[in-house]
Design a protein around this motif. Structure first.
Motif, PDB file in Angstrom:
ATOM      1  N   UNK A 144      -7.907  -2.469   0.228  1.00 30.47           N
ATOM      2  CA  UNK A 144      -7.811  -3.021   0.143  1.00 30.47           C
ATOM      3  C   UNK A 144      -7.447  -3.715   0.954  1.00 30.47           C
ATOM      4  N   UNK A 145      -7.330  -3.576   2.668  1.00 28.19           N
ATOM      5  CA  UNK A 145      -7.101  -4.800   3.625  1.00 28.19           C
ATOM      6  C   UNK A 145      -8.484  -6.110   2.736  1.00 28.19           C
ATOM      7  N   UNK A 175       0.968  -1.122   0.686  1.00 30.67           N
ATOM      8  CA  UNK A 175      -0.121  -0.015   0.385  1.00 30.67           C
ATOM      9  C   UNK A 175       0.997   1.245  -0.288  1.00 30.67           C
ATOM     10  N   UNK A 176       1.056   1.646  -1.587  1.00 25.69           N
ATOM     11  CA  UNK A 176       1.726   3.193  -1.465  1.00 25.69           C
ATOM     12  C   UNK A 176       0.720   3.670  -0.952  1.00 25.69           C
ATOM     13  N   UNK A 221     -11.384   5.047   3.402  1.00 25.50           N
ATOM     14  CA  UNK A 221     -12.724   3.759   2.578  1.00 25.50           C
ATOM     15  C   UNK A 221     -11.336   3.121   1.500  1.00 25.50           C
ATOM     16  N   UNK A 222     -11.081   3.465   1.252  1.00 25.25           N
ATOM     17  CA  UNK A 222      -9.655   2.825  -0.326  1.00 25.25           C
ATOM     18  C   UNK A 222      -8.561   1.753   0.751  1.00 25.25           C
ATOM     19  N   UNK A 265       0.993  -7.412  -5.371  1.00 27.18           N
ATOM     20  CA  UNK A 265      -0.544  -6.630  -5.859  1.00 27.18           C
ATOM     21  C   UNK A 265      -0.011  -5.031  -4.720  1.00 27.18           C
ATOM     22  N   UNK A 266       0.021  -4.234  -5.818  1.00 24.50           N
ATOM     23  CA  UNK A 266       0.480  -2.564  -5.457  1.00 24.50           C
ATOM     24  C   UNK A 266      -1.219  -1.914  -5.800  1.00 24.50           C
TER      25      UNK A 266
END
Length: 192
Positions: free
Chosen positions: A79-80, A29-30, A74-75, A49-50
């Motif tokens: 992702x989680x 997660x960037x 929320x994003x 996966x990024x």
């Protein structure tokens, strides 16, 4: 989710990304400033996966800057969910969350992911775990406030954040002036 889908958790800043490429990172997660170029370090990583989010590390409106907003958190939660669905609870994965310095946005995001993955974990224990992962953690309070609501923590994540800030200031007294200089005085005032 019942337990964290990935057991290896790392938080870092951009300058530390090259050091992580040998660690079999599976999910990234960037969190970057909107105008910052994509870090070149990822070109040397194994396939992973990024997800990339872009907003500034601020807690109050500043002209020309993007405040963290509910849709950003929320994003993080989406992702989680993707990590949990795609990894299925195996301990072999390695989740890396980074922002520019690995102190504020990334630690707020990791806290959110841990709270999502383990909804019965106490808030104070989540902050303890966060500090074990990244000792200099100073989570962005605005992001934590949104996460608290989205995860139905009823203010408990924010209350525990106050205690966390207090512990961090006692451990690293320089943080008090540093955060004030960065326009984060409200977070210093939150410290219990």
């Amino acid at each position: 989710m019942q337990s964290p889908p990935i057991q290896m958790l790392t938080i870092c800043g951009i300058s530390e990304l090259p050091d992580q490429r040998e660690r079999s990172v599976t999910h990234v997660l960037s969190i970057l400033d909107p105008d910052h170029p994509d870090p070149e370090a990822f070109e040397a990583y194994d396939p992973h996966h990024r997800t990339i989010l872009r907003f500034h590390d601020i807690i109050n409106p500043i002209a020309g800057m993007i405040l963290p907003a509910p849709e950003h958190v929320e994003a993080v939660l989406r992702f989680g969910e993707e990590v949990a669905k795609n990894h299925g609870g195996g301990a072999e994965g390695h989740l890396l969350v980074h922002c520019h310095m690995g102190v504020s946005r990334s630690t707020a995001a990791m806290l959110t992911l841990m709270a999502q993955a383990d909804p019965k974990e106490s808030e104070d224990r989540l902050y303890e775990r966060l500090t074990e992962i990244r000792p200099q953690a100073w989570p962005n309070s605005r992001m934590v406030e949104f996460a608290d609501g989205l995860l139905s923590r009823d203010g408990r994540l924010v209350d525990a954040l106050r205690r966390h800030y207090g512990r961090q200031i006692r451990r690293m007294p320089r943080y008090e002036q540093l955060m004030r200089d960065l326009g984060r005085g409200r977070e210093v005032e939150m410290a219990a």
